[in-house]
Structure formats: structure tokens, C-alpha cells
Design an enzyme around this catalytic site. Structure first.
Site, short mmCIF file in Angstrom:
data_model
loop_
_atom_site.label_atom_id
_atom_site.label_comp_id
_atom_site.label_asym_id
_atom_site.label_seq_id
_atom_site.Cartn_x
_atom_site.Cartn_y
_atom_site.Cartn_z
N GLU A 1 20.80 32.99 44.50
CA GLU A 1 21.02 32.06 43.40
C GLU A 1 20.84 32.78 42.07
OE1 GLU A 1 18.57 28.57 41.11
OE2 GLU A 1 18.32 28.71 43.29
N LYS B 1 16.66 19.90 46.51
CA LYS B 1 15.65 20.85 46.08
C LYS B 1 14.48 20.07 45.50
CE LYS B 1 15.96 23.05 42.09
NZ LYS B 1 16.35 24.00 41.02
N THR C 1 20.05 26.27 37.94
CA THR C 1 19.77 25.74 36.61
C THR C 1 21.03 25.13 35.98
OG1 THR C 1 18.25 27.63 36.43
CG2 THR C 1 18.35 26.17 34.57
#
Length: 214
Positions: A40, A129, A69
Site C-alpha cells: 500500500e 480496515k 489514505t
């Protein structure tokens, strides 16, 4: 390989912040060599789209690259067009989930409460998440999975070698690991890459031990 299965297989998603064109490929290859094949790259990184494209082109089937993000659908689409196979967000943004699913890649929004977790899943998220995980701890996963056993969840925030196994035992399908795994500010030389590969192996082994597959 099914993308969810590939993330679950190693059990670790490397969260890479602040990489650049000179160090991203050595970092990615070192992680992949250690068994961490889900990478990621966070979108606040300068020139992030070119970095995603570099990793996607260089590692091909060796690893999957995604972005993190992500706060809006426009950023998600741009990353997907550059080769991202999954989109992580720190929050539940329904339009970002929709955009991600429109292009057939994995949607992994961040949520904390049972209501947020269920809302994200109902809108098409593939994995939730749980963030910041260090605020609630592994016991929270066991408690939430009681009423929501069908929703794949993974922790991010405060994960290290000493606690990753506890999250897996509590029901997490994988864990997002940042600075305790990758330090992009270090000198990325051969010695560092060897160390990074070994650190990645330790995380993967902890996951296997927790699952009873090692």
C-alpha cells in the site's frame, strides 16, 4: 490469484509512506522476497501515481500494489488508472467505495464502530480496515466478530511483530503494518533490503503461527 485471497495469504499489507522513485522498487522487491506481497502506497506521497505505475509494471504478478489514505473518489480513480489493485481509506466515504467497485478493484475503507463497519460493508466494501486499531486492541475484533462474523476485517495502526498474531487469532484476516516494517527515511542499500526481507518474514511467520499453519 483472487486479490482478497492474496492479501489473506500472507496476512500482511505493507503500508509504505514517503517512498520515492529511487527507493520504491528495492523496497517492494525486498518485501515481496520476504513474503509480503500486498503493498500500500499512501497518496500523500509526492508523485504517487508514477510510483504506483512503477511498482505495478516492475513486480507484475510478484506482488499487488494499491493505494492508501484515499479520501475521495477522484483520487481513487486516478490511482486505479495507474495500476492500483486496491484502495484503502482511513474513513467510510460511500462515493469512494462506489468508484473503487466500479472499476473492479478492492475497496478497503477505514471504520471503527460496528455501525461504521456494517455501513461500509453494505455499500460494497470488500474488507474493513479497523482504524486506529491500537485504540481498541485485539479483543475488540473478537467482540465485533460475534454479531458480524461475515465481514472481513483487518487492523491498521500500532501493529508490530509482538501483537500481530493476537489480532489474527481474534479473527482478523490480515493486518496493515507501517513504520514497524518499512522505514523509507533509511538508507535503502543492500544491507537494509536484506534486513527488510527478514523483518517481512518475521511478520508473515507470526501470522502463520497464529493460524496454526507454520
Amino acid at each position: 490469484m483472487n486479490l482478497i485471497y492474496q492479501i489473506k495469504d500472507s496476512g500482511i499489507v505493507a503500508v509504505i509512506r514517503g517512498a520515492n522513485k529511487d527507493n520504491i522498487i528495492p523496497i517492494a522487491k525486498a518485501l515481496s522476497k520476504g513474503g509480503v506481497t500486498a503493498l500500500e502506497l499512501t497518496v500523500e506521497t509526492p508523485k504517487i501515481l508514477s510510483l504506483v505505475e512503477m511498482v505495478a509494471d516492475e513486480l507484475k504478478e510478484e506482488a499487488i500494489v494499491g493505494v492508501g489514505t484515499v479520501l475521495d473518489p477522484e483520487t481513487a480513480r486516478a490511482a486505479i488508472m495507474s495500476g492500483a489493485k486496491f484502495v484503502f481509506s482511513p474513513v467510510v466515504n460511500v462515493e469512494t467505495i462506489k468508484m473503487t467497485k466500479r472499476y473492479g478493484v478492492l475497496s478497503v475503507p477505514g471504520a471503527l464502530t460496528p455501525t461504521e463497519i456494517l455501513t461500509a460493508y453494505e455499500h460494497g466494501a470488500d474488507i474493513i480496515k479497523v482504524f486506529p486499531a491500537n485504540v481498541v486492541g485485539p479483543g475488540y475484533f473478537k467482540d465485533v466478530r460475534g454479531p458480524l462474523p461475515h465481514i472481513p476485517m483487518m487492523p491498521t495502526g500500532g501493529i508490530d511483530v509482538s501483537n500481530v498474531g493476537a489480532y489474527i487469532k481474534a479473527g482478523a484476516i490480515a493486518a496493515g503494518v507501517g513504520s514497524t516494517l518499512v522505514n523509507t527515511k533509511a538508507v535503502i542499500d543492500e544491507a537494509y533490503c536484506t534486513e527488510l526481507t527478514e523483518r517481512a518474514r518475521k511478520f508473515v511467520n507470526e501470522v502463520k503461527l497464529a493460524r496454526g499453519t507454520n
